[in-house]
Design an enzyme around this catalytic site. Structure first.
Site, PDB file in Angstrom:
ATOM      1  N   GLU A  36       0.299  -1.153  -0.075  1.00  9.51           N
ATOM      2  CA  GLU A  36       0.010   0.107  -0.102  1.00  9.51           C
ATOM      3  C   GLU A  36       1.113   1.082   0.021  1.00  9.51           C
ATOM      4  O   GLU A  36       0.767   2.434  -0.825  1.00  9.51           O
ATOM      5  CB  GLU A  36      -0.568   0.200   1.311  1.00  9.51           C
ATOM      6  CG  GLU A  36      -2.152  -0.803   0.807  1.00  9.51           C
ATOM      7  CD  GLU A  36      -1.256  -2.993   1.367  1.00  9.51           C
ATOM      8  OE1 GLU A  36      -0.382  -2.842   1.673  1.00  9.51           O
ATOM      9  OE2 GLU A  36      -2.257  -3.281   1.397  1.00  9.51           O
ATOM     10  N   ASN A  85       1.315  -7.692  -6.593  1.00 14.10           N
ATOM     11  CA  ASN A  85       1.111  -6.486  -7.619  1.00 14.10           C
ATOM     12  C   ASN A  85       2.434  -7.334  -8.817  1.00 14.10           C
ATOM     13  O   ASN A  85       3.543  -6.554  -8.490  1.00 14.10           O
ATOM     14  CB  ASN A  85       1.761  -5.066  -7.839  1.00 14.10           C
ATOM     15  CG  ASN A  85       1.229  -4.129  -8.146  1.00 14.10           C
ATOM     16  OD1 ASN A  85       0.799  -4.259  -9.462  1.00 14.10           O
ATOM     17  ND2 ASN A  85       1.411  -3.169  -7.952  1.00 14.10           N
ATOM     18  N   PRO A  86       1.742  -7.652  -9.990  1.00 12.03           N
ATOM     19  CA  PRO A  86       2.386  -7.738 -10.823  1.00 12.03           C
ATOM     20  C   PRO A  86       2.585  -6.255 -11.880  1.00 12.03           C
ATOM     21  O   PRO A  86       3.683  -6.638 -12.957  1.00 12.03           O
ATOM     22  CB  PRO A  86       1.712  -8.334 -12.277  1.00 12.03           C
ATOM     23  CG  PRO A  86       0.366  -8.473 -11.737  1.00 12.03           C
ATOM     24  CD  PRO A  86       0.620  -7.761 -10.492  1.00 12.03           C
ATOM     25  N   LEU A  87       2.382  -5.672 -11.765  1.00  6.04           N
ATOM     26  CA  LEU A  87       3.034  -4.482 -12.694  1.00  6.04           C
ATOM     27  C   LEU A  87       3.724  -3.362 -12.209  1.00  6.04           C
ATOM     28  O   LEU A  87       5.038  -3.305 -12.259  1.00  6.04           O
ATOM     29  CB  LEU A  87       2.075  -2.919 -12.067  1.00  6.04           C
ATOM     30  CG  LEU A  87       0.441  -3.019 -12.361  1.00  6.04           C
ATOM     31  CD1 LEU A  87      -0.776  -2.105 -11.963  1.00  6.04           C
ATOM     32  CD2 LEU A  87       0.148  -3.503 -13.559  1.00  6.04           C
ATOM     33  N   GLU A  88       4.588  -4.186 -11.046  1.00  2.00           N
ATOM     34  CA  GLU A  88       5.595  -3.643 -10.215  1.00  2.00           C
ATOM     35  C   GLU A  88       6.800  -3.757 -11.105  1.00  2.00           C
ATOM     36  O   GLU A  88       7.587  -3.610 -12.301  1.00  2.00           O
ATOM     37  CB  GLU A  88       6.369  -3.715  -8.866  1.00  2.00           C
ATOM     38  CG  GLU A  88       5.357  -2.812  -7.945  1.00  2.00           C
ATOM     39  CD  GLU A  88       5.528  -3.668  -6.514  1.00  2.00           C
ATOM     40  OE1 GLU A  88       6.179  -4.617  -6.520  1.00  2.00           O
ATOM     41  OE2 GLU A  88       4.550  -3.127  -6.181  1.00  2.00           O
ATOM     42  N   GLY A 121      12.930  -3.520   1.276  1.00  2.00           N
ATOM     43  CA  GLY A 121      13.101  -2.664   0.700  1.00  2.00           C
ATOM     44  C   GLY A 121      14.139  -2.815  -0.702  1.00  2.00           C
ATOM     45  O   GLY A 121      14.221  -1.475  -1.431  1.00  2.00           O
ATOM     46  N   GLU A 122      13.854  -4.199  -1.222  1.00  2.00           N
ATOM     47  CA  GLU A 122      15.067  -4.079  -2.722  1.00  2.00           C
ATOM     48  C   GLU A 122      14.922  -4.577  -3.469  1.00  2.00           C
ATOM     49  O   GLU A 122      15.265  -4.985  -4.222  1.00  2.00           O
ATOM     50  CB  GLU A 122      15.821  -4.997  -1.522  1.00  2.00           C
ATOM     51  CG  GLU A 122      17.386  -4.474  -0.931  1.00  2.00           C
ATOM     52  CD  GLU A 122      18.795  -4.567  -0.611  1.00  2.00           C
ATOM     53  OE1 GLU A 122      19.437  -3.739  -0.720  1.00  2.00           O
ATOM     54  OE2 GLU A 122      18.346  -5.933  -0.502  1.00  2.00           O
ATOM     55  N   PRO A 128      11.500 -13.263  -0.310  1.00  2.00           N
ATOM     56  CA  PRO A 128       9.617 -13.623   0.965  1.00  2.00           C
ATOM     57  C   PRO A 128       9.596 -12.739   1.075  1.00  2.00           C
ATOM     58  O   PRO A 128      10.018 -11.397   1.661  1.00  2.00           O
ATOM     59  CB  PRO A 128      10.413 -14.974   2.372  1.00  2.00           C
ATOM     60  CG  PRO A 128      11.783 -15.319   1.510  1.00  2.00           C
ATOM     61  CD  PRO A 128      12.391 -14.107   0.684  1.00  2.00           C
ATOM     62  N   ARG A 129       8.039 -12.944   1.171  1.00  2.81           N
ATOM     63  CA  ARG A 129       6.801 -11.499   1.073  1.00  2.81           C
ATOM     64  C   ARG A 129       6.728 -11.125   3.328  1.00  2.81           C
ATOM     65  O   ARG A 129       7.181  -9.732   3.822  1.00  2.81           O
ATOM     66  CB  ARG A 129       5.889 -12.018   1.541  1.00  2.81           C
ATOM     67  CG  ARG A 129       4.630 -11.186   1.892  1.00  2.81           C
ATOM     68  CD  ARG A 129       4.356  -9.706   0.618  1.00  2.81           C
ATOM     69  NE  ARG A 129       3.376  -8.604   0.340  1.00  2.81           N
ATOM     70  CZ  ARG A 129       3.198  -7.963  -0.228  1.00  2.81           C
ATOM     71  NH1 ARG A 129       3.555  -7.245  -0.741  1.00  2.81           N
ATOM     72  NH2 ARG A 129       2.171  -7.038   0.403  1.00  2.81           N
TER      73      ARG A 129
END
Length: 451
Positions: free
Chosen positions: A64, A343-346, A318-319, A277-278
């Site tokens: 988000e 999100n596949p847009l990244e 953050g990487e 990993p998330r």
């Protein structure tokens, strides 16, 4: 009357559950110590010193925060004299806010939705407007904001069929909660329809597009890409290794990816698998999974140059965006189970070919557009893990055999991103409608250390 009773029972229930909620946070902190830090913020004690009278934007976690970046930047430019506060609910979201915005915004955790906690939070910040995102509905806080005439805006509204069914069971609480918002901006026509079915007022709802399209590459990402690239320098006598990135993985995703990877190694022994990993608390578990599969492993936390290791575990925060930029093929985690994908847009922003599993239900509208433009590869419907591994290996193999197809998929995906941007501007315009008079901005009052 039904709403008053529902809200009363909701408040009583959460008060009774407060010790359990705090205990859950402490249990999570066993593997993730950040959950026990700043615990008083969870109870409404927003950090001091801070400034009252501004705009509060809630971004629950990392995804988000990233999606809101463009919009927040526009708020900072257009409301330079108003304090902009961003709240989160997870330590990773908090870290991302600090990384992206630093001291330009105020930041703290959004408190638990318990009456005394939310009352204290509002007393400390006295916001002019509160902005919530997607499906973040906090009945206590929203009710108190409405009573104190704080403007309420729900942006990038998302309501899946599953969530719609769940919320309809408690409509006595949720429907009045929705109708306390001055405006609800949804990310697609489908989501708009779901909000209306739940009982949201039609004249307060509008489809403004998806903020997740409004992503861009900034200097921080470029610097981080250069930092990671230094660890991937190949020897002069060896060709550059192909990098397969499996991003934002959850329990079960790694097993599928590792099985596919071992199959691919027979034909592509130089292939490098990058796992991200998330959730940080799973870093060590994922490392052990790799070792159990007798794969050689390097960890990002060890900051060592990658030589002939087979798996690189990004046990860092953050990487991911920088890792997308360095990869050749991307698979999005969370899409092989009931999680609903990420999100596949990244990766699309970096012209990367993207493979997803069978469940991308969190991104129905985005997936529809990617399919139409032949910009995504999806695995077949729900299958056993071993079948998913086989399909995944086949799709990665096919891409490696056909570099031109990799390029075409990546270009198509980037085009989808670029032609759908603009939701941030529409959202900003709605803020301006709700806060048209900025004459009192200079009266924003500092909240001192001893107040």
């Amino acid at each position: 009357m039904r709403y008053v009773l529902a809200l009363f029972f909701y408040r009583v229930l959460l008060l009774l559950l407060t010790p359990i909620l705090l205990l859950v946070l402490l249990i999570r902190s066993v593997n993730h110590p950040e959950y026990r830090h700043r615990l008083f913020e969870r109870l409404g004690f927003f950090p001091k010193p801070s400034t009252q009278g501004g705009i509060v934007v809630h971004a629950a976690s990392v995804g988000e925060v990233i999606a809101l970046k463009s919009f927040i930047e526009k708020l900072l430019v257009n409301y330079p004299d108003l304090p902009i506060t961003i709240t989160s609910f997870t330590p990773t979201g908090s870290a991302q806010i600090t990384k992206l915005f630093g001291q330009r915004v105020q930041h703290g955790y959004l408190p638990l939705d318990i009456f005394p906690c939310t009352a204290l939070f509002l007393h400390r910040l006295k916001p002019k407007m509160m902005i919530f995102m997607e499906t973040e509905l906090w009945p206590n806080l929203i009710s108190q904001c409405a009573r104190q005439q704080v403007k309420l805006l729900l942006i990038n509204g998302r309501l899946s069929k599953k969530s719609l069914t769940s919320y309809q069971k408690i409509s006595a609480l949720i429907k009045p909660c929705l109708n306390r918002f001055d405006k609800i901006l949804t990310q697609s026509q489908e989501n708009l329809s779901h909000f209306l079915q739940l009982g949201a007022l039609k004249n307060r709802c509008e489809n403004s597009g998806n903020l997740k399209f409004d992503i861009s590459v900034n200097e921080q990402v470029l610097n981080k890409k250069a930092e990671l690239a230094k660890l991937l320098i190949a020897e002069d006598s060896l060709p550059k290794r192909t990098i397969w990135l499996v991003a934002s993985t959850h329990e079960g995703d790694e097993a599928i990816a590792l099985a596919a990877f071992k199959t691919l190694l027979r034909q592509y022994p130089a292939l490098l698998l990058v796992l991200v990993p998330r959730h940080p608390e799973r870093f060590e578990h994922v490392a052990n999974l790799c070792l159990e599969q007798q794969l050689t492993l390097a960890k990002r936390s060890e900051n060592t140059i990658i030589n002939d290791e087979q798996v690189w575990l990004l046990d860092s925060l953050g990487e991911l965006m920088a890792a997308f930029a360095l990869s050749d093929i991307v698979t999005m985690g969370g899409s092989f189970s009931e999680i609903g994908g990420h999100n596949p847009l990244e990766p699309a922003l970096f012209n990367k070919p993207v493979i997803v599993g069978h469940n991308m239900s969190n991104f129905n509208e985005i997936m529809q557009q990617l399919r139409q433009e032949h910009a995504i590869i999806e695995l077949a419907g729900s299958t056993p893990a071993n079948e998913s591994s086989r399909q995944l290996a086949n799709e990665v193999d096919a891409l490696m055999q056909h570099p031109k197809r990799q390029q075409t998929l990546g270009e198509n995906a980037l085009n989808v991103v670029l032609k759908n941007q603009g939701a941030s501007e529409k959202t900003l315009a709605q803020v301006a409608q709700l806060l048209p008079n900025r004459a009192n901005i200079t009266n924003s009052k500092p909240l001192g250390d001893n107040s």
